[in-house]
Design a protein around this motif. Structure first.
Motif, short mmCIF file in Angstrom:
data_model
loop_
_atom_site.label_atom_id
_atom_site.label_comp_id
_atom_site.label_asym_id
_atom_site.label_seq_id
_atom_site.Cartn_x
_atom_site.Cartn_y
_atom_site.Cartn_z
N LYS A 235 -0.86 -2.44 2.79
CA LYS A 235 -1.60 -0.64 2.96
C LYS A 235 -1.20 -0.34 4.46
O LYS A 235 -1.35 0.82 4.70
N GLY A 236 -1.01 -1.40 5.32
CA GLY A 236 -0.66 -1.01 6.76
C GLY A 236 -2.21 -0.73 7.67
O GLY A 236 -3.21 -0.61 6.86
N TYR A 237 -1.66 -0.54 8.88
CA TYR A 237 -3.03 -0.05 9.75
C TYR A 237 -3.36 1.33 9.22
O TYR A 237 -2.73 2.26 9.26
N MET A 238 -4.63 1.36 9.03
CA MET A 238 -5.32 2.73 8.68
C MET A 238 -4.65 3.44 7.38
O MET A 238 -4.84 4.51 7.32
N GLY A 239 -4.17 2.61 6.70
CA GLY A 239 -3.61 3.25 5.24
C GLY A 239 -2.26 3.75 5.67
O GLY A 239 -1.95 4.49 4.70
N SER A 240 -1.64 3.28 6.57
CA SER A 240 -0.42 3.90 6.98
C SER A 240 0.86 3.47 6.16
O SER A 240 1.87 4.01 6.28
N GLY A 241 0.82 2.49 5.23
CA GLY A 241 1.74 2.04 4.52
C GLY A 241 2.04 3.01 3.46
O GLY A 241 1.53 3.94 2.89
N ASN A 242 3.40 2.64 2.78
CA ASN A 242 3.72 3.22 1.53
C ASN A 242 3.11 3.19 0.64
O ASN A 242 3.25 2.20 -0.22
N PRO A 243 2.46 4.05 -0.35
CA PRO A 243 1.81 3.90 -1.28
C PRO A 243 2.43 3.47 -2.37
O PRO A 243 1.87 2.82 -3.16
N SER A 244 3.76 4.06 -2.67
CA SER A 244 4.65 3.70 -3.77
C SER A 244 4.70 2.08 -3.49
O SER A 244 4.63 1.53 -4.79
N VAL A 245 5.21 1.63 -2.51
CA VAL A 245 5.55 0.14 -2.38
C VAL A 245 4.16 -0.60 -2.73
O VAL A 245 4.06 -1.53 -3.30
N VAL A 246 2.95 -0.04 -2.27
CA VAL A 246 1.64 -0.77 -2.33
C VAL A 246 1.50 -0.93 -3.88
O VAL A 246 0.90 -1.96 -4.34
N LEU A 247 1.64 0.26 -4.52
CA LEU A 247 1.31 0.42 -5.93
C LEU A 247 2.22 -0.63 -6.83
O LEU A 247 1.93 -1.11 -7.93
N ALA A 248 3.83 -0.46 -6.52
CA ALA A 248 4.52 -1.68 -7.03
C ALA A 248 4.27 -3.01 -6.74
O ALA A 248 4.27 -3.95 -7.88
N GLY A 249 3.58 -3.54 -5.53
CA GLY A 249 2.94 -4.66 -5.52
C GLY A 249 1.96 -5.08 -6.54
O GLY A 249 1.48 -5.93 -6.95
#
Length: 279
Positions: A235-249
């Motif tokens: 999800k990264g710092y303060m939710g800065s991660g790629n949401p599509s990659v997070v949902l893939a995980g």
């Protein structure tokens, strides 16, 4: 005839409600899987689309090529979950047989102690458990997750209630033939409660695989962490991660649970029902 029509109408109403709730529950999973194959811009699109405009697997490639070792984390979760489930089945079967079928002084008190431990949250015992793991030099290893997870009071309760329904005459016949308690437990009792065993496997798999609290406390190296920690880190710092990659995980993390549940769902109701027949 009137009663038959009323019963049929009631069955249709119940079926319609079940289908409705099933669709409501299924839609978020469908949205999760579809969003894992979108670009981040499409993931934030309003109103949200249930199906992706085009299927792309780049997010899954990025998942395993990122700085977060998701592959080793998946393997760590599989090792921990497999070891804990095997250990819980062994400990649970023997403890359940001892408290259900072996008459000795204090058996009821020991079983009551098992039930009492179910009311104590894991957060209340995490400090002494961490101290023990630290003294044994097991902190930041998978053993710190496996060893405390071998004892499961609910699993013992489930197995004990199921074994209590088996007639004592079967055990007496085995004893007359010279069978030991160990042989009676594993060759007679366990095969007769296989539905409860399957239920325990499904419930334990779901609990251990999704556990975030214990790995967060005991593990500090990336190559030792499990899937829930990896998904949270993406999800990264303060939710800065790629949401599509997070949902893939998340999609990959959910797949083993769905597979185990699909294979074991027919045993869950049967196991829970048989465990509640006799107390």
């Amino acid at each position: 005839m009137i009663k038959s029509k009323g019963k049929r109408a009631g069955d249709l109403a119940v079926a319609a409600l079940v289908i409705l709730f099933g669709v409501i529950i299924f839609i978020p999973f469908l949205f999760m899987f579809s969003s894992s194959m979108r670009t981040p811009a499409e993931a934030y699109k309003l109103p949200p689309a249930i199906l992706p405009e085009r299927i792309m697997l780049d997010n899954y490639v990025s998942l395993f090529c990122s700085d977060i070792p998701f592959g080793p984390m998946f393997l760590n979760s599989a090792i921990v979950t497999g070891c804990v489930i095997i250990g819980r089945l062994i400990v649970g079967c023997m403890a359940a047989y001892a408290t259900a079928k072996i008459r000795f002084r204090g058996s009821s008190a020991i079983f009551l102690l098992f039930l009492t431990s179910m009311m104590i949250p894991v957060q209340a015992t995490i400090i002494p458990t961490f101290i023990v793991m630290s003294r044994l030099h097991l902190v930041n290893t998978l053993w710190a997750l496996i060893i405390p997870g071998l004892f499961d009071a609910f699993g013992i309760f489930l197995m004990r209630q199921s074994m209590a329904t088996i007639p004592d005459a079967i055990l007496e016949s085995a004893k007359i033939d010279g069978a030991s308690h160990f042989r009676i437990c594993w060759q007679i009792m366990v095969p007769m409660v296989k539905s409860t065993l399957a239920t325990l496997v499904v419930l334990s798999f779901n609990g251990v695989w999704n556990d975030y609290f214990a790995p967060y406390i005991y593990l500090s190296d990336w190559d030792k962490m499990t899937v829930p920690l990896g998904v949270a880190a993406m999800k990264g710092y303060m939710g800065s991660g790629n949401p599509s990659v997070v949902l893939a995980g998340v999609s990959i993390a959910v797949l083993p649970i769905l597979v185990i549940f699909l294979f074991g769902q027919r045993y869950i109701v049967e196991g829970l029902t048989s465990s509640a027949v006799k107390g």
